[in-house]
Scaffold this active site. Structure first.
Site, PDB file in Angstrom:
ATOM      1  CD  GLU A  83      -2.817  -1.136   2.429  1.00  0.00           C
ATOM      2  OE1 GLU A  83      -2.400  -0.656   3.488  1.00  0.00           O
ATOM      3  OE2 GLU A  83      -3.942  -1.620   2.309  1.00  0.00           O
TER       4      GLU A  83
ATOM      5  CD  GLU B 101      -3.962  -5.914   3.012  1.00  0.00           C
ATOM      6  OE1 GLU B 101      -4.766  -5.211   3.656  1.00  0.00           O
ATOM      7  OE2 GLU B 101      -2.737  -5.727   3.017  1.00  0.00           O
TER       8      GLU B 101
HETATM    9  C1  BG6 Z   1      -4.375  -2.685   5.254  1.00  0.00           C
HETATM   10  C2  BG6 Z   1      -3.036  -3.193   5.731  1.00  0.00           C
HETATM   11  O1  BG6 Z   1      -4.293  -1.315   5.123  1.00  0.00           O
HETATM   12  O2  BG6 Z   1      -5.463  -2.828   6.095  1.00  0.00           O
HETATM   13  C3  BG6 Z   1      -3.104  -4.307   6.751  1.00  0.00           C
HETATM   14  O3  BG6 Z   1      -2.228  -3.590   4.664  1.00  0.00           O
HETATM   15  C4  BG6 Z   1      -4.217  -4.035   7.727  1.00  0.00           C
HETATM   16  O4  BG6 Z   1      -1.847  -4.411   7.360  1.00  0.00           O
HETATM   17  C5  BG6 Z   1      -5.528  -3.949   6.966  1.00  0.00           C
HETATM   18  O5  BG6 Z   1      -4.291  -4.966   8.762  1.00  0.00           O
HETATM   19  C6  BG6 Z   1      -6.758  -3.752   7.820  1.00  0.00           C
HETATM   20  O6  BG6 Z   1      -6.602  -2.645   8.667  1.00  0.00           O
HETATM   21  P1  BG6 Z   1      -6.734  -2.791  10.236  1.00  0.00           P
HETATM   22  O7  BG6 Z   1      -6.380  -1.447  10.770  1.00  0.00           O
HETATM   23  O8  BG6 Z   1      -8.154  -3.162  10.483  1.00  0.00           O
HETATM   24  O9  BG6 Z   1      -5.795  -3.866  10.662  1.00  0.00           O
END
Ligand code: BG6
Length: 488
Positions: free
Chosen positions: A182, A386
């Site tokens: 990201e 993701e």
């Molecule tokens: C993404 C990241 O931005 O979001 C992850 O690459 C992160 O590392 C994921 O865990 C979800 O965000 P959060 O704050 O709920 O863990």
């Protein structure tokens, strides 16, 4: 017109959110070890003698990442569980400071390399393809405190050493590599993404104070050169491997609030702040619209002709991205951002949000939208690196975890992903974020659980670390078995 036969059904995690063992076997601290939640201010204190920041862990404070879910010692058991659901791939990251504890050593830490040998071999033995991110908010802390992070060109030298070591060691075991997680999140999270700290602080209390747009664009340029270097060396060493960039696309699924031309054009400009990283990585050139932004905001980065040539000659093979939610842009609103993406006015057309306290808007069509947008723009294969939902959940009296909201979230997003495939987008795979509960990145807590597998660990650091299968585990298994057929 459905998911291709070789579609990669997988999951995704990051070393700092899962491994623990933060100072074992020679590992040095990385930037995530100094903070609880990457939106926070790192626990660093200014040393007036050395004129450097130093790690300043607070006694009694729980740094969940330090132990995380102890994947470092339990990965064999966890991989068996993941294999049990038929997972075809797991995206992991390599903690740079396990390999080079400060980032600046001449020789790598053999114990760190050995850990990833074992991890990769165990994945392969279990027929789970490893997909590796080289840097997922895990720059060695020393490179932040000594050099101020990626705004300093020196980091490219250390990066080159690190990636060559990794490619030499793990060639033949990994097909898909991702450079920086990201990278476009640098605006909202300059410390997490680029290890930016102010090494010339004015008040000596907050290492993040005074980070300016010039630093952000300079660091971005160095990371884009770092991506091009990874493509160059990756291709030289492993001609069969594919090297990809990675964007957070939640900020790109930003819709104009109205058809007012100011809102529509403002949205375009807002989205360009993220898409410019994709433009450089995929086209090999800086887009013309950045010149005006840099000029008006007096923040043009230094870019040598050699850098620009390297970027031109080494574009990525695919683009990966995270997608959690969409946002709405309104002129003059003052957009905010967090790990999930942009935050603007409420979108009244979405059916709801994830449960409180996180309350992320749920927009499955936004996933189809970004896939189409990237396909139109870059004509490259895409990887959903993701997507997932964080819920506050505990076993019920029978010890079961009935996570219907997760099943629904996955079903709706995959249904839209299937539409994107039918639209002609070349989607390599879908990697569900956090197939096992891990420490959240933004808020640094365990309470926000993403997993198909529950881990008994809590925000106060207590818990047995025992693993327990949730209902959604069986649902995702069925999706994989039927290659998405069960979605209807
Ligand atoms: C993404 C990241 O931005 O979001 C992850 O690459 C992160 O590392 C994921 O865990 C979800 O965000 P959060 O704050 O709920 O863990």
């Amino acid at each position: 017109m459905a998911f291709p036969k070789d579609f990669i059904w997988g999951g995704a995690v990051a070393a700092n959110q899962i491994e623990g063992a933060w100072n074992e076997d020679g590992k040095g601290p990385d930037l995530s070890d100094a903070v609880v939640g990457i939106h926070g201010v790192p626990d660093l204190k200014w040393n007036h003698k050395t004129l450097r920041w130093e790690l300043d862990l607070k006694p009694g404070k729980v740094y969940l990442c330090h132990e995380a879910i102890d994947f470092y010692h339990r990965f064999r058991e966890d991989i068996r569980l993941l294999a049990g659901m038929g997972l075809k791939a797991l995206r992991i990251s390599i903690a740079w400071s396990r390999i080079y504890p400060t980032g600046a050593e001449e020789a790598p830490n053999e114990k760190g390399l050995k850990f990833y040998d074992d991890l990769l071999d165990t994945l392969l033995e279990n027929k789970i393809e490893p997909i590796v991110t080289l840097s997922h908010y895990e720059t060695p802390l020393h490179l932040a405190t000594e050099y101020g992070g990626w705004k300093n060109r020196k980091l490219l030298e250390y990066w080159e050493r690190y990636i060559k070591t990794i490619f030499d060691r793990y060639q033949g075991k990994v097909r898909y590599w991702i450079t920086f997680n990201e990278v476009n999140n640098i605006y909202k999270m300059p410390y997490a993404v680029a290890a930016l700290v102010n090494t010339a602080p004015s008040d000596f209390t907050n290492p993040l104070e005074g980070i300016c747009l010039k630093d952000i664009y300079q660091a971005s340029h160095h990371m884009l050169v770092g991506t091009a270097l990874a493509v160059k060396y990756g291709h030289e060493k492993m001609p069969e491997a594919k090297i990809g960039g990675m964007l957070s696309l939640s900020a790109c699924a930003t819709y104009p609030c109205t058809c007012r031309p100011e809102d529509v054009f403002g949205t375009l400009q807002f989205r360009r702040r993220s898409l410019f990283f994709g433009d450089v990585m995929c086209y090999g050139e800086y887009p013309a619209y950045m010149d005006r932004i840099w000029k008006e905001e007096n923040c043009e980065p230094e870019r040598s002709p050699e850098d620009l040539q390297l970027i031109k000659e080494n574009t990525v093979d695919f683009l990966s991205f995270s997608y959690y939610r969409s946002a709405v842009y309104q002129t003059g609103y003052g957009m905010k951002e967090d790990t999930g993406g942009a935050i603007g006015p409420v979108n009244p057309y979405l059916k709801g949000c994830t449960p409180k306290p996180w309350s992320w808007p749920v927009d499955p069509i936004g996933l189809r939208y970004v896939c189409n947008e990237l396909t139109d723009r870059y004509h490259l294969p895409l990887l959903v690196a993701e997507n997932g939902i964080g819920l506050d959940e505990e076993p019920d009296e029978q010890g079961q975890i009935q996570d219907n909201a997760r099943k629904e979230y996955v079903r709706e997003h995959l249904t839209q992903l299937k539409e994107a495939v039918k639209d002609g987008c070349k989607i390599l795979g879908y990697l569900y974020w956090g197939p096992i509960d891990i420490v959240s990145a933004g808020t640094g807590e365990m309470k926000k659980r993403y997993g198909f597998i529950y881990v008994d660990r809590h925000n106060d650091g207590t818990g047995t670390l025992e693993r327990k299968i949730k209902e959604s585990y069986w649902y995702y298994k069925r999706i994989i078995e039927t290659n998405g057929g069960v979605l209807g």
